[in-house]
Design an enzyme around this catalytic site. Structure first.
Site, PDB file in Angstrom:
ATOM      1  N   ASN A  14       8.851  50.803 115.329  1.00  0.00           N
ATOM      2  CA  ASN A  14       9.020  49.615 116.157  1.00  0.00           C
ATOM      3  C   ASN A  14       7.917  48.615 115.851  1.00  0.00           C
ATOM      4  OD1 ASN A  14      11.298  50.576 117.580  1.00  0.00           O
ATOM      5  ND2 ASN A  14       9.978  51.797 118.896  1.00  0.00           N
ATOM      6  N   CYS A  15       8.244  47.345 116.059  1.00  0.00           N
ATOM      7  CA  CYS A  15       7.258  46.298 115.819  1.00  0.00           C
ATOM      8  C   CYS A  15       6.086  46.491 116.763  1.00  0.00           C
ATOM      9  CB  CYS A  15       7.899  44.918 116.009  1.00  0.00           C
ATOM     10  SG  CYS A  15       8.966  44.524 114.610  1.00  0.00           S
ATOM     11  N   PRO A  16       4.885  46.247 116.299  1.00  0.00           N
ATOM     12  CA  PRO A  16       4.535  45.514 115.072  1.00  0.00           C
ATOM     13  C   PRO A  16       4.306  46.391 113.848  1.00  0.00           C
ATOM     14  CG  PRO A  16       2.550  45.827 116.338  1.00  0.00           C
ATOM     15  CD  PRO A  16       3.670  46.497 117.111  1.00  0.00           C
TER      16      PRO A  16
END
Length: 76
Positions: A14-16
């Site tokens: 998942n970001c970041p």
């Protein structure tokens, strides 16, 4: 998909994290080389567009295929 010099599979992250890994990989690459990033986080589409603009790198291609997002980033 165009030719690329290096590939980064950030699937499942998942970001970041995809951006951070791409930044680290690009830092080790030479100007003009192309990085192919594979991600599964839908937020990565906006993130990689903004990342390319902020860093001066070129987002050459951005597409979704089979539930995965593919980005080609050319190092400036």
């Amino acid at each position: 998909m165009a030719d690329f010099d290096q590939e980064l599979d950030a699937s499942g992250l998942n970001c970041p994290l995809p951006i951070l890994r791409a930044k680290k990989t690009l830092n080790a690459m030479s100007s003009g080389q192309v990085l192919h990033v594979i991600a599964t986080d839908p937020g990565s589409v906006k993130d990689f567009d903004a990342f390319a603009k902020q860093t001066g790198n070129e987002l050459m291609e951005s597409k979704e295929e089979g539930g995965k997002f593919h980005f080609l980033i050319k190092k400036s």
